[in-house]
Design a protein around this motif. Structure first.
Motif, PDB file in Angstrom:
ATOM      1  N   PRO A  38       0.256  -1.172   0.121  1.00 29.59           N
ATOM      2  CA  PRO A  38      -0.467  -0.372   0.143  1.00 29.59           C
ATOM      3  C   PRO A  38       1.034   1.194  -0.104  1.00 29.59           C
ATOM      4  CG  PRO A  38      -0.819  -1.589   1.518  1.00 29.59           C
ATOM      5  CD  PRO A  38       0.464  -2.127   0.842  1.00 29.59           C
ATOM      6  N   ASN A  39       2.279   1.254   0.431  1.00 31.68           N
ATOM      7  CA  ASN A  39       3.001   2.652   0.348  1.00 31.68           C
ATOM      8  C   ASN A  39       3.320   2.807  -0.473  1.00 31.68           C
ATOM      9  OD1 ASN A  39       2.915   2.404   3.321  1.00 31.68           O
ATOM     10  ND2 ASN A  39       4.443   2.004   3.517  1.00 31.68           N
ATOM     11  N   ASN A  40       3.257   2.080  -1.578  1.00 31.44           N
ATOM     12  CA  ASN A  40       3.794   2.391  -3.230  1.00 31.44           C
ATOM     13  C   ASN A  40       2.781   2.547  -3.955  1.00 31.44           C
ATOM     14  OD1 ASN A  40       6.368   2.270  -4.807  1.00 31.44           O
ATOM     15  ND2 ASN A  40       5.992   0.322  -5.382  1.00 31.44           N
ATOM     16  N   HIS A  41       1.330   2.287  -3.666  1.00 32.84           N
ATOM     17  CA  HIS A  41       0.383   2.717  -4.316  1.00 32.84           C
ATOM     18  C   HIS A  41       0.039   3.516  -5.381  1.00 32.84           C
ATOM     19  CE1 HIS A  41      -3.765   1.741  -6.011  1.00 32.84           C
ATOM     20  NE2 HIS A  41      -3.972   2.762  -5.530  1.00 32.84           N
ATOM     21  N   ASN A  42       0.480   4.689  -4.750  1.00 34.02           N
ATOM     22  CA  ASN A  42       0.462   6.313  -4.908  1.00 34.02           C
ATOM     23  C   ASN A  42       1.575   6.121  -6.420  1.00 34.02           C
ATOM     24  OD1 ASN A  42      -2.051   6.982  -4.112  1.00 34.02           O
ATOM     25  ND2 ASN A  42      -0.586   7.941  -2.523  1.00 34.02           N
ATOM     26  N   LEU A  43       3.016   5.288  -6.037  1.00 34.70           N
ATOM     27  CA  LEU A  43       4.025   5.629  -6.804  1.00 34.70           C
ATOM     28  C   LEU A  43       3.883   5.133  -7.977  1.00 34.70           C
ATOM     29  CD1 LEU A  43       6.703   6.424  -8.248  1.00 34.70           C
ATOM     30  CD2 LEU A  43       7.279   4.389  -6.772  1.00 34.70           C
ATOM     31  N   ARG A  44       3.129   3.268  -7.975  1.00 34.70           N
ATOM     32  CA  ARG A  44       2.631   3.045  -9.373  1.00 34.70           C
ATOM     33  C   ARG A  44       1.751   2.967  -9.706  1.00 34.70           C
ATOM     34  NH1 ARG A  44       0.649  -2.083  -7.915  1.00 34.70           N
ATOM     35  NH2 ARG A  44       1.583  -3.457  -9.729  1.00 34.70           N
ATOM     36  N   SER A  45       0.570   3.999  -8.908  1.00 31.47           N
ATOM     37  CA  SER A  45      -0.266   4.636 -10.275  1.00 31.47           C
ATOM     38  C   SER A  45       0.120   5.943 -11.311  1.00 31.47           C
ATOM     39  CB  SER A  45      -1.687   4.858  -9.252  1.00 31.47           C
ATOM     40  OG  SER A  45      -2.404   4.403  -8.076  1.00 31.47           O
ATOM     41  N   SER A  50       1.331   7.414 -16.342  1.00 32.80           N
ATOM     42  CA  SER A  50       2.636   8.924 -17.438  1.00 32.80           C
ATOM     43  C   SER A  50       2.532   7.171 -18.705  1.00 32.80           C
ATOM     44  CB  SER A  50       4.026   8.631 -16.367  1.00 32.80           C
ATOM     45  OG  SER A  50       3.987   9.220 -15.502  1.00 32.80           O
ATOM     46  N   LEU A  51       2.783   5.747 -18.224  1.00 36.57           N
ATOM     47  CA  LEU A  51       2.741   5.255 -19.820  1.00 36.57           C
ATOM     48  C   LEU A  51       1.361   5.861 -20.366  1.00 36.57           C
ATOM     49  CD1 LEU A  51       3.517   2.386 -17.422  1.00 36.57           C
ATOM     50  CD2 LEU A  51       4.968   3.553 -19.216  1.00 36.57           C
ATOM     51  N   TYR A  77      -4.652  -7.193  -9.974  1.00 34.94           N
ATOM     52  CA  TYR A  77      -6.077  -5.698  -9.806  1.00 34.94           C
ATOM     53  C   TYR A  77      -5.484  -4.772  -9.311  1.00 34.94           C
ATOM     54  CZ  TYR A  77     -10.072  -3.328 -10.801  1.00 34.94           C
ATOM     55  OH  TYR A  77     -10.785  -1.899 -11.123  1.00 34.94           O
ATOM     56  N   GLU A  78      -5.765  -3.542  -9.708  1.00 38.67           N
ATOM     57  CA  GLU A  78      -5.737  -2.157  -8.331  1.00 38.67           C
ATOM     58  C   GLU A  78      -6.569  -1.189  -9.228  1.00 38.67           C
ATOM     59  OE1 GLU A  78      -2.236  -0.715  -6.699  1.00 38.67           O
ATOM     60  OE2 GLU A  78      -1.192  -2.234  -6.973  1.00 38.67           O
ATOM     61  N   THR A  79      -7.286  -0.236  -8.901  1.00 38.92           N
ATOM     62  CA  THR A  79      -8.542   0.331  -9.954  1.00 38.92           C
ATOM     63  C   THR A  79      -8.175   1.276 -10.471  1.00 38.92           C
ATOM     64  OG1 THR A  79     -10.080  -0.971  -8.576  1.00 38.92           O
ATOM     65  CG2 THR A  79     -10.232   1.479  -9.443  1.00 38.92           C
ATOM     66  N   ARG A  80      -6.912   1.511 -10.170  1.00 39.36           N
ATOM     67  CA  ARG A  80      -6.895   3.007 -10.191  1.00 39.36           C
ATOM     68  C   ARG A  80      -5.291   2.696 -11.363  1.00 39.36           C
ATOM     69  NH1 ARG A  80      -4.515   7.155  -5.593  1.00 39.36           N
ATOM     70  NH2 ARG A  80      -3.406   6.890  -6.127  1.00 39.36           N
ATOM     71  N   LEU A  81      -5.331   1.677 -11.448  1.00 36.51           N
ATOM     72  CA  LEU A  81      -3.785   0.986 -12.304  1.00 36.51           C
ATOM     73  C   LEU A  81      -4.531   0.822 -13.447  1.00 36.51           C
ATOM     74  CD1 LEU A  81      -1.011  -1.229  -9.901  1.00 36.51           C
ATOM     75  CD2 LEU A  81      -0.887   1.211 -10.667  1.00 36.51           C
ATOM     76  N   PHE A  82      -5.297  -0.457 -13.239  1.00 37.29           N
ATOM     77  CA  PHE A  82      -5.889  -1.605 -14.382  1.00 37.29           C
ATOM     78  C   PHE A  82      -6.582  -0.129 -14.925  1.00 37.29           C
ATOM     79  CE2 PHE A  82      -3.694  -4.600 -12.592  1.00 37.29           C
ATOM     80  CZ  PHE A  82      -3.964  -5.480 -13.993  1.00 37.29           C
ATOM     81  N   HIS A  83      -7.854   0.826 -14.621  1.00 36.69           N
ATOM     82  CA  HIS A  83      -8.131   2.277 -15.235  1.00 36.69           C
ATOM     83  C   HIS A  83      -7.394   2.401 -16.576  1.00 36.69           C
ATOM     84  CE1 HIS A  83     -11.345   4.359 -16.389  1.00 36.69           C
ATOM     85  NE2 HIS A  83     -10.274   5.370 -15.716  1.00 36.69           N
ATOM     86  N   ASN A  84      -5.632   3.030 -16.255  1.00 34.80           N
ATOM     87  CA  ASN A  84      -4.653   3.076 -17.405  1.00 34.80           C
ATOM     88  C   ASN A  84      -4.558   2.787 -18.174  1.00 34.80           C
ATOM     89  OD1 ASN A  84      -4.471   6.487 -16.187  1.00 34.80           O
ATOM     90  ND2 ASN A  84      -3.621   5.115 -14.419  1.00 34.80           N
ATOM     91  N   PHE A  85      -4.396   0.985 -18.111  1.00 34.57           N
ATOM     92  CA  PHE A  85      -4.391  -0.255 -19.195  1.00 34.57           C
ATOM     93  C   PHE A  85      -5.798   0.066 -20.063  1.00 34.57           C
ATOM     94  CE2 PHE A  85      -0.746  -0.492 -15.431  1.00 34.57           C
ATOM     95  CZ  PHE A  85      -0.308   0.226 -16.275  1.00 34.57           C
TER      96      PHE A  85
END
Length: 194
Positions: A38-45, A50-51, A77-85
């Motif tokens: 969870p501490n890395n969630h914002n960075l991954r998002s 950016s991609l 799955y993570e909502t904010r990540l996968f939404h970008n993809f």
């Protein structure tokens, strides 16, 4: 990590600058993508955003960024990540159908798995509003993939998540050209969407 090695190639720059080794930075980026805490969630998002943003503005970068999106697809799955993809798939399916088919399958299977394991959070899931358009492309180009994809979507929908316009989704069988396969898909849809 991804683009630095292309820059500062002119002889006016010191040799140390001109001959950049991207390996350490790329290793660090892979580690950040792999760190699902969870501490890395914002960075991954931020990386995922950016991609998508780079691809939405510069189509020549698809092959450069493809392996980095593949890296993300290895993890849950993570909502904010996968939404970008999902947005990448929407924008690129016509141009890179094989890769986008693979990504979309990963996205919907990951969302279905997440919804099943987290039923209390499923109602907060929101897939793209373009689901029926993506399925139309799948029906035309990859009709044999339509049934498994719709099975995943049905599981997501049953869990209470938004998947787009069900009527539009469940009418995509009409785009399948092979009549025997069209009839098979239609029968599956009739069982699923009563």
């Amino acid at each position: 990590a991804i683009f630095r090695q292309r820059h500062f190639k002119e002889n006016s720059y010191p040799e140390k600058v001109r001959y950049y080794d991207p390996i350490p930075a790329q290793k660090m980026l892979k580690e950040r993508i792999a760190n699902i805490s969870p501490n890395n969630h914002n960075l991954r998002s931020g990386i995922a955003l950016s991609l998508w943003k780079i691809l939405s503005e510069n189509e020549s970068e698809f092959d450069t960024l493809l392996p980095w999106i593949d890296q993300f697809m290895k993890y849950p799955y993570e909502t904010r990540l996968f939404h970008n993809f999902e947005r990448v798939v929407e924008e690129w399916f016509d141009r890179k159908p094989d890769k986008c088919m693979s990504w979309y399958n990963t996205i919907v299977s990951s969302v279905a798995e997440y919804a099943t394991k987290n039923p209390d959070k499923a109602r907060d899931l929101w897939l793209t509003t373009e689901t029926d358009q993506i399925l139309t492309i799948i029906a035309k180009r990859y009709p044999s993939n339509l049934i498994p994809i719709v099975d995943y979507l049905f599981e997501i929908w049953k869990a209470g998540a938004y998947i787009g316009n069900p009527n539009g989704i469940f009418n995509t069988y009409k785009q399948v050209e092979n009549q025997a396969l069209k009839n098979k898909v239609k029968q599956v849809y009739q069982v699923v969407y009563k």
